[in-house]
Design a protein around this motif. Structure first.
Motif, PDB file in Angstrom:
ATOM      1  N   ALA A  92       0.829  -1.210   0.000  1.00 16.13           N
ATOM      2  CA  ALA A  92       0.000   0.000   0.000  1.00 16.13           C
ATOM      3  C   ALA A  92       0.865   1.262   0.000  1.00 16.13           C
ATOM      4  O   ALA A  92       0.439   2.310  -0.478  1.00 16.13           O
ATOM      5  CB  ALA A  92      -0.944   0.003   1.198  1.00 16.13           C
ATOM      6  N   VAL A  93       2.078   1.160   0.519  1.00 17.97           N
ATOM      7  CA  VAL A  93       3.002   2.295   0.507  1.00 17.97           C
ATOM      8  C   VAL A  93       3.539   2.505  -0.899  1.00 17.97           C
ATOM      9  O   VAL A  93       3.580   3.627  -1.409  1.00 17.97           O
ATOM     10  CB  VAL A  93       4.177   2.079   1.495  1.00 17.97           C
ATOM     11  N   GLU A  94       3.952   1.423  -1.531  1.00 22.85           N
ATOM     12  CA  GLU A  94       4.599   1.503  -2.842  1.00 22.85           C
ATOM     13  C   GLU A  94       3.984   0.461  -3.783  1.00 22.85           C
ATOM     14  O   GLU A  94       4.554  -0.601  -4.001  1.00 22.85           O
ATOM     15  CB  GLU A  94       6.097   1.261  -2.688  1.00 22.85           C
ATOM     16  N   PRO A  95       2.821   0.778  -4.347  1.00 25.57           N
ATOM     17  CA  PRO A  95       2.205  -0.171  -5.282  1.00 25.57           C
ATOM     18  C   PRO A  95       2.996  -0.246  -6.580  1.00 25.57           C
ATOM     19  O   PRO A  95       3.886   0.573  -6.827  1.00 25.57           O
ATOM     20  CB  PRO A  95       0.813   0.422  -5.522  1.00 25.57           C
ATOM     21  N   ASP A  96       2.669  -1.228  -7.407  1.00 29.28           N
ATOM     22  CA  ASP A  96       3.318  -1.333  -8.715  1.00 29.28           C
ATOM     23  C   ASP A  96       3.148  -0.018  -9.471  1.00 29.28           C
ATOM     24  O   ASP A  96       2.069   0.582  -9.458  1.00 29.28           O
ATOM     25  CB  ASP A  96       2.708  -2.475  -9.532  1.00 29.28           C
ATOM     26  N   ALA A  97       4.206   0.410 -10.126  1.00 27.29           N
ATOM     27  CA  ALA A  97       4.212   1.711 -10.795  1.00 27.29           C
ATOM     28  C   ALA A  97       3.138   1.844 -11.865  1.00 27.29           C
ATOM     29  O   ALA A  97       2.612   2.937 -12.083  1.00 27.29           O
ATOM     30  CB  ALA A  97       5.588   1.966 -11.408  1.00 27.29           C
ATOM     31  N   ASP A  98       2.768   0.751 -12.524  1.00 29.57           N
ATOM     32  CA  ASP A  98       1.769   0.852 -13.584  1.00 29.57           C
ATOM     33  C   ASP A  98       0.337   0.637 -13.094  1.00 29.57           C
ATOM     34  O   ASP A  98      -0.603   0.667 -13.880  1.00 29.57           O
ATOM     35  CB  ASP A  98       2.095  -0.121 -14.730  1.00 29.57           C
ATOM     36  N   ASP A  99       0.154   0.455 -11.790  1.00 29.39           N
ATOM     37  CA  ASP A  99      -1.198   0.294 -11.246  1.00 29.39           C
ATOM     38  C   ASP A  99      -1.845   1.655 -11.003  1.00 29.39           C
ATOM     39  O   ASP A  99      -1.173   2.587 -10.556  1.00 29.39           O
ATOM     40  CB  ASP A  99      -1.162  -0.457  -9.909  1.00 29.39           C
ATOM     41  N   PRO A 100      -3.153   1.748 -11.243  1.00 28.71           N
ATOM     42  CA  PRO A 100      -3.864   2.974 -10.868  1.00 28.71           C
ATOM     43  C   PRO A 100      -3.810   3.158  -9.352  1.00 28.71           C
ATOM     44  O   PRO A 100      -3.617   2.186  -8.612  1.00 28.71           O
ATOM     45  CB  PRO A 100      -5.295   2.705 -11.333  1.00 28.71           C
ATOM     46  N   ALA A 101      -3.995   4.369  -8.899  1.00 30.58           N
ATOM     47  CA  ALA A 101      -4.002   4.631  -7.460  1.00 30.58           C
ATOM     48  C   ALA A 101      -5.229   3.989  -6.829  1.00 30.58           C
ATOM     49  O   ALA A 101      -6.272   3.855  -7.451  1.00 30.58           O
ATOM     50  CB  ALA A 101      -4.000   6.137  -7.203  1.00 30.58           C
ATOM     51  N   GLY A 102      -5.085   3.606  -5.586  1.00 28.98           N
ATOM     52  CA  GLY A 102      -6.212   3.061  -4.858  1.00 28.98           C
ATOM     53  C   GLY A 102      -6.351   1.558  -5.003  1.00 28.98           C
ATOM     54  O   GLY A 102      -5.399   0.857  -5.334  1.00 28.98           O
ATOM     55  N   CYS A 103      -7.559   1.070  -4.771  1.00 28.33           N
ATOM     56  CA  CYS A 103      -7.834  -0.365  -4.765  1.00 28.33           C
ATOM     57  C   CYS A 103      -9.210  -0.594  -5.367  1.00 28.33           C
ATOM     58  O   CYS A 103     -10.191   0.024  -4.940  1.00 28.33           O
ATOM     59  CB  CYS A 103      -7.799  -0.866  -3.323  1.00 28.33           C
ATOM     60  N   LEU A 104      -9.295  -1.464  -6.342  1.00 24.94           N
ATOM     61  CA  LEU A 104     -10.577  -1.740  -6.988  1.00 24.94           C
ATOM     62  C   LEU A 104     -11.579  -2.323  -5.998  1.00 24.94           C
ATOM     63  O   LEU A 104     -12.766  -2.019  -6.057  1.00 24.94           O
ATOM     64  CB  LEU A 104     -10.394  -2.667  -8.195  1.00 24.94           C
ATOM     65  N   VAL A 105     -11.132  -3.136  -5.065  1.00 20.68           N
ATOM     66  CA  VAL A 105     -12.033  -3.713  -4.071  1.00 20.68           C
ATOM     67  C   VAL A 105     -12.593  -2.618  -3.164  1.00 20.68           C
ATOM     68  O   VAL A 105     -13.802  -2.564  -2.911  1.00 20.68           O
ATOM     69  CB  VAL A 105     -11.328  -4.819  -3.250  1.00 20.68           C
ATOM     70  N   VAL A 106     -11.745  -1.744  -2.672  1.00 16.62           N
ATOM     71  CA  VAL A 106     -12.209  -0.658  -1.806  1.00 16.62           C
ATOM     72  C   VAL A 106     -13.172   0.245  -2.575  1.00 16.62           C
ATOM     73  O   VAL A 106     -14.256   0.589  -2.080  1.00 16.62           O
ATOM     74  CB  VAL A 106     -11.016   0.163  -1.246  1.00 16.62           C
ATOM     75  N   ASN A 107     -12.791   0.615  -3.786  1.00 22.51           N
ATOM     76  CA  ASN A 107     -13.647   1.485  -4.592  1.00 22.51           C
ATOM     77  C   ASN A 107     -15.013   0.837  -4.829  1.00 22.51           C
ATOM     78  O   ASN A 107     -16.053   1.498  -4.741  1.00 22.51           O
ATOM     79  CB  ASN A 107     -12.986   1.790  -5.935  1.00 22.51           C
ATOM     80  N   THR A 108     -15.012  -0.452  -5.128  1.00 19.16           N
ATOM     81  CA  THR A 108     -16.255  -1.171  -5.410  1.00 19.16           C
ATOM     82  C   THR A 108     -17.097  -1.322  -4.153  1.00 19.16           C
ATOM     83  O   THR A 108     -18.330  -1.248  -4.207  1.00 19.16           O
ATOM     84  CB  THR A 108     -15.936  -2.548  -6.027  1.00 19.16           C
TER      85      THR A 108
END
Length: 191
Positions: A92-108
């Motif tokens: 959560a501190v350093e996600p993969d560089a090509d991932d969008p910010a945040g979390c799809l599960v949390v957003n959903t």
């Protein structure tokens, strides 16, 4: 030679996953999905029947990948449990560089779970898997003397999931690495 349809579908689902992850379900238009997947409007609907069907497949892909990675990390007996838990927080501190910010599960969870029973059930099943893996790792840490045996393993598992979710929201809101690292440090102190 044409690529197999299954490959095309998987690639399209992954591209759609990133679009939904970036913009959410409602804000992701059919046109955005066409651009992301490289499919025409009729191909999107012929292949996936509906935007919601495509979204559900994208969410499943996301959850399967992320939860499998989390479980594999937590079950890695070659490393101390506290190190494994720190790794989860570091994602959560350093996600993969090509991932969008945040979390799809949390957003959903915020956007759809309150009014879509099918999505809410999928999210709940995924959360139960993550909680069980975290609880098992925490209990291993307690047996090994890495984590205080007086602590409540299920409560700590919920705490870690909530902390990671909060960090993902904070990152989406613009929190920087220093802030996210301090949250991870505080969480590790609580464990």
């Amino acid at each position: 030679m044409a690529r197999p349809r299954k490959f095309e579908e998987e690639r399209a689902v992954e591209a759609a996953m990133r679009a939904f992850w970036s913009d959410g379900y409602e804000a992701t238009s059919t046109q955005t999905l066409c651009e992301a997947t490289g499919l025409g409007r009729s191909s999107v609907y012929n292949t996936f029947t509906s935007k919601r069907d495509l979204f559900e497949r994208a969410l499943i892909l996301y959850m399967d990948a992320k939860t499998s990675n989390l479980i594999a990390t937590l079950e890695d007996g070659s490393r101390p449990v506290r190190e494994r838990l720190r790794t989860i927080l570091e994602w959560a501190v350093e996600p993969d560089a090509d991932d969008p910010a945040g979390c799809l599960v949390v957003n959903t969870t915020v956007e759809m779970a309150p009014h879509d029973e099918g999505i809410a059930e999928r999210l709940d099943r995924d959360q139960r898997r993550r909680l069980a893996a975290l609880k098992a790792a925490i209990e291993d840490g307690m047996r090994a003397g890495e984590i205080d045996q007086g602590k409540d393993a299920p409560a700590l598992a919920h705490f870690i999931i909530s902390t990671v979710a909060g960090m993902r929201v904070a990152a989406r809101g613009g929190a920087g690495r220093a802030t996210l690292t301090s949250i991870a440090d505080t969480a590790m102190d609580a464990i």
